[in-house]
Design a protein around this motif. Structure first.
Motif, PDB file in Angstrom:
ATOM      1  N   HIS A  11       4.219   5.105   9.699  1.00 12.16           N
ATOM      2  CA  HIS A  11       3.847   4.212   7.989  1.00 12.16           C
ATOM      3  C   HIS A  11       4.362   2.758   8.814  1.00 12.16           C
ATOM      4  O   HIS A  11       5.635   3.227   9.492  1.00 12.16           O
ATOM      5  N   PRO A  12       3.596   1.731   7.623  1.00 15.59           N
ATOM      6  CA  PRO A  12       4.913   0.806   7.682  1.00 15.59           C
ATOM      7  C   PRO A  12       6.089   0.882   7.133  1.00 15.59           C
ATOM      8  O   PRO A  12       6.237   1.200   6.208  1.00 15.59           O
ATOM      9  N   VAL A  68      -3.653   4.587  18.486  1.00  9.47           N
ATOM     10  CA  VAL A  68      -4.151   3.585  19.078  1.00  9.47           C
ATOM     11  C   VAL A  68      -2.874   2.692  19.511  1.00  9.47           C
ATOM     12  O   VAL A  68      -2.296   2.490  18.044  1.00  9.47           O
ATOM     13  N   MET A 118      -2.863   1.414  16.016  1.00  7.05           N
ATOM     14  CA  MET A 118      -2.999   2.096  14.865  1.00  7.05           C
ATOM     15  C   MET A 118      -2.793   3.861  15.232  1.00  7.05           C
ATOM     16  O   MET A 118      -3.614   3.741  16.372  1.00  7.05           O
ATOM     17  N   GLY A 119      -3.072   4.016  14.237  1.00 10.12           N
ATOM     18  CA  GLY A 119      -3.048   5.809  14.848  1.00 10.12           C
ATOM     19  C   GLY A 119      -4.859   6.289  14.939  1.00 10.12           C
ATOM     20  O   GLY A 119      -5.533   5.504  14.309  1.00 10.12           O
ATOM     21  N   THR A 120      -4.778   7.703  15.088  1.00  8.86           N
ATOM     22  CA  THR A 120      -5.631   8.049  14.813  1.00  8.86           C
ATOM     23  C   THR A 120      -6.586   9.649  15.100  1.00  8.86           C
ATOM     24  O   THR A 120      -7.756   9.925  14.079  1.00  8.86           O
ATOM     25  N   THR A 175       0.593   2.950  11.172  1.00 15.57           N
ATOM     26  CA  THR A 175      -0.742   3.164  10.242  1.00 15.57           C
ATOM     27  C   THR A 175      -1.443   1.575   9.993  1.00 15.57           C
ATOM     28  O   THR A 175      -2.423   1.645   9.308  1.00 15.57           O
ATOM     29  N   SER A 176      -0.368   0.451   9.344  1.00 11.62           N
ATOM     30  CA  SER A 176      -1.237  -0.828   9.364  1.00 11.62           C
ATOM     31  C   SER A 176      -0.194  -1.323   9.727  1.00 11.62           C
ATOM     32  O   SER A 176       0.710  -1.520  10.360  1.00 11.62           O
ATOM     33  N   GLU A 177      -0.526  -3.191   9.966  1.00 14.81           N
ATOM     34  CA  GLU A 177       0.284  -3.616  10.632  1.00 14.81           C
ATOM     35  C   GLU A 177       1.340  -4.456   9.574  1.00 14.81           C
ATOM     36  O   GLU A 177       1.337  -4.017   9.102  1.00 14.81           O
ATOM     37  N   CYS A 178       2.523  -4.269  10.465  1.00 17.80           N
ATOM     38  CA  CYS A 178       3.902  -4.260  10.367  1.00 17.80           C
ATOM     39  C   CYS A 178       5.103  -4.828  10.800  1.00 17.80           C
ATOM     40  O   CYS A 178       4.639  -4.671  12.385  1.00 17.80           O
ATOM     41  N   THR A 179       5.884  -5.980  11.924  1.00 22.17           N
ATOM     42  CA  THR A 179       6.604  -6.322  11.595  1.00 22.17           C
ATOM     43  C   THR A 179       7.715  -6.068  11.308  1.00 22.17           C
ATOM     44  O   THR A 179       8.382  -6.508  12.267  1.00 22.17           O
ATOM     45  N   ASP A 180       8.084  -5.112  10.992  1.00 14.41           N
ATOM     46  CA  ASP A 180       9.608  -4.691   9.929  1.00 14.41           C
ATOM     47  C   ASP A 180      10.732  -4.067  12.171  1.00 14.41           C
ATOM     48  O   ASP A 180       9.634  -3.822  12.714  1.00 14.41           O
TER      49      ASP A 180
END
Lengths: 229, 229, 229, 229, 229, 229
Positions: free
Chosen positions: E65-66, E156, E1-3, E90-95
């Motif tokens: 972004h996701p 991060v 994730m970003g800071t 910025t949030s969990e993503c599996t793409d």
């Protein structure tokens, strides 16, 4: 997950004595687990189905196959007042192996609650009954009655080994297994810890630091801790 | 996850009839799921955002891309009183696609609640509003409005297929989908089950064992179960 | 997870100013996160140990090794009234690094709560104390005191970077980190958002659609959305 | 997870035509998924049991209960040359529903491979046979044969809806479902994409930036992107 | 994730010097991580997409972004020979944010590889190109180009803080981040460790026990270890 | 997770006899697990660190605390030729408890491999050595040597109970534990199964259906299976 042979029901098991169970029931899981030397805790995914659920009793164990709760009925007959049913499954499953009908039956037999490494359902009814359950999941999905498992053999439930007759203690902090042979000793150690904590708590509340109360400063320095500004 | 083409809003959908929806709303998810032959249940990670949340209504479906809730506003216009919005995302995402503003809008349109295979936010407000939501996650993270999805197409939500107009029933035990065409039959089967359970419950409460009530002993023996001492 | 060197305690840190912290405490996490441009949110597995827990304060950070909470006592000494302890571990661990004794000590020092990317225990007591904790897990398993970590270095906690002195805001929707340097600006942006929302909410409650209020119809059409019957 | 009624085997299903299946088999999953508008992909936990496994064929579907693979044998009879068996389970299960004996039988019937939202075993043998399998898990645990499910009904497998006769394409990038009715169109779109990519690839290899090739600079600036030094 | 802030591209970053990067590239991740004092490791879910993938270079960071990989093209322009792109979301993503076209572009710019806390696709092509990628997931699902993120800000990634210019080292054991300022020191410490290990290895191979070689027996006895028969 | 007291090393354990171990080593895990009645399998997250890894030997068990591998050195001394070290941790941990130096030492003592419910590192070296390891994770993160655990007590490893001296068999399909007392019987049952399978395989390869070979048609009909067109 279970530990050995299938298709067996052991009728006579040796339960931890009632006075010790009663004594253990006065302590929290964290205290007892600590008193035992930090062993016997189930994995942290085991959670109460309602806030405040807690239980303490002697284990009647049951091992089932995924999606099949036939042995729950077999286990019911082996319950004596003060028992807790501990249910394991031979592989991971979230199905609802237990609901309000079985809870009614277990309670009629004197059960104190259920610990199950799988799912349960009818949680609204179970909460209304105040029948404490600690489980891995909640699922409306019912199960079949096609294959035999075992009752009152040693089982592995949520990472902890449970023998029939062991003391099972569960509260908001998790589920701990106290082997019957160690129960008295664990109860005494728990009592000693608890007496010891009251004094610590009041010192800490007064602003004394753990660093000083536990005399940690020298050890930390020796371990290389540096303070900078 | 969604099932087919993107960029479409279907305005006229056939909803299960109101009397049947009302009848289904009297039963629990476990009962209805069982009555349907144990199909149509969403995965167990779908949980209510507050204890006691429950809902029953006809599905308005929406399919979105991860991190983009534009279609929620499109869905709002398609809501009729008694509907439940069922939201799917084309790949796993925990972002908060829904909060108190959308809940205000949905409620103004007559929505009974939301079932979403993603995250929601403003859960304190949603709880205060008693707007029932069943979701995969809670997340403060907002979303963008950049890509179109679809409304009122068939979607896969948390492992269950949902057609617009299907009945969605959700409570503490999970979320079940009743296809519109099977709704009446499911309601009747649920009723039959429930009538049947009262008698069982009182027998079990009186100490009768399931082993005897369900006449399981012979079957267990035939399946090889052995009792030892 | 932590970010750099071990064995260091920084005593003088620059905290976000109290007035700004107080102002931020009036807003929800979703509002502040949105106001910051959707950055700084911890992962969604961080949950309050009791319903309604919330906190707002300046970060005292601590980095520990798995199964070892020695540095919690070192951190206690660095707490000033209004601080929130933010605890990271060098690798994933669910052990209970924190319980009622440490909570008593932290509160005596003026701490507003704890955010920990690991487990905690004594949750019943913590709830009774109304000491807010946001954690990854609940576990009765205690820890040892054998290795040094650091206090008041930059840490990564649940996916978010935290510098000592940053503002930590947590409620039902999650945990957000507001860098000290951006705190005033974030508070102002949050206020602007909130003022803006009241009007939107009443329009939506009156049945106005977001499609119209936000003037989305043209954009959706341009993006290719089709309505069918 | 499955979608509707249990206990049914549909014998006559309409399969996508062979020429289209053959054409689709020339493309990768990423290309076809993109060509379809980014729908129809199974979840990312579905992985090949050996490196390089890939398959393309028409779906014969099977829905089973956890821990029970009886219907696999029923499915075997419905396989025609060129089919891929797609197996779903009514709730999450990692047991090994399939091994080298069933693979031998499926291959004898002309199956191209298996896609299963559960576990498989005998993976060494399956690899030696080069029988492609995409699964959620690998598990030595066998299953029982006690309950009926269904064959050739619509199923939800790993989050994707599959109708019997749909085209299933799987390679290192995952598993995609192409509805039979859209197969020809998807194949053509995939071909167009692929032709288009060769030129892009050589430009990029020569050092042309995507920023220039796709003319993104203006859009990025309009979206607010700032360059700093 | 970003800071932190979005919409920024930093063009001039300070990279760790080439000689040090080259020196670090001779060591394994485990050795370097140990040499740094056990900090800076990414989470263990980050895995190479093909066996034997390894990389060492200086970080160009990107935050997205996701479901949106627009910034990958922006990052491409900032790559200099010897860089490794480190991508956070910025949030969990599996793409699948990255495939063979971007790999072609990155390689043309001189990139050594990619580390991404999300999914990638075209893994067969990437393997054929021997373009090393360490990722959280493999997914055929493509992404859109609608929202700006940032390039060359601190991010991060999989639990580790990465500044642009830091050294990124990845092999079968995982991914470690070496801050540019500590790179020389880490390389020297790694060299010292490695020299030290050869002798230990030959002693252990000859049957000398670690208990004796490290002189652990006394410490173990002091810690209370008991031998029984 | 471990099962009982800490700080103990048992020197004399009873190992399953060598001839039986050798006989079991000829079979696959799936065959042996089936032969034992489907009990004793570890959870499916236990995977080989390289393709084709397999092992068979007698268990030397070790129980450690998270992040602390001191007892691995104690276990090394207890290894006899033909042993497999089975390592459990008192709570979930992915750290790398084991690498090439310990592998060198274990091999010098005659160990056949390692099964560990935690992480390992130096996997490239371990692969080059062809030292088989089955683990939960791969992690470069090293551990400390501060707390005592136990060697050769009963442990729970990945959900399975292991007593010292039990036979551990592991291959591509997972890890199974054969209690020493049941090893001969399991080997014989496995042999019988395998002999039985050759004939089945050739029938199935010739196109005979399992439905006919196992005479399932009548049972399926009785269970209510319907064929439709």
């Amino acid at each position: 997950m279970g530990t050995n042979q299938m298709g067996v029901v052991k009728r006579n098991i040796e339960r931890a004595d009632k006075a010790t169970v009663e004594k253990l029931s006065r302590f929290g899981v964290a205290t007892v687990h600590e008193a035992m030397g930090r062993v016997g805790l189930m994995q942290t995914y085991m959670r109460p189905i309602y806030a405040g659920a807690h239980l303490c009793g002697t284990a009647v164990t049951v091992l089932m196959h995924p999606g099949d709760n036939w042995m729950m009925h077999v286990a019911a007959e082996q319950i004596q007042p003060g028992d807790v049913v501990v249910a394991a499954v031979t592989s991971e499953c979230t199905d609802g192996f237990f609901g309000d009908l079985l809870a009614t039956s277990f309670r009629a037999r004197g059960a104190k609650g259920l610990v199950i490494d799988a799912g349960v359902r009818d949680t609204k009814d179970l909460t209304a009954m105040q029948f404490p359950v600690f489980s891995k999941a909640i699922s409306a999905k019912g199960t079949i009655k096609a294959t035999v498992g075992s009752v009152n053999i040693a089982v592995v439930c949520a990472g902890a080994l449970v023998h029939p007759g062991d003391v099972i203690l569960a509260d908001d902090d998790g589920v701990v297994v106290v082997p019957a042979a160690l129960a008295r000793q664990a109860a005494e150690a728990a009592e000693a810890r608890e007496n010891n904590e009251a004094e610590k708590r009041s010192k800490l509340a007064a602003g004394v630091l753990g660093l000083d109360m536990y005399k940690m400063r020298e050890g930390l320095e020796r371990a290389g801790l540096k303070y900078i500004d």
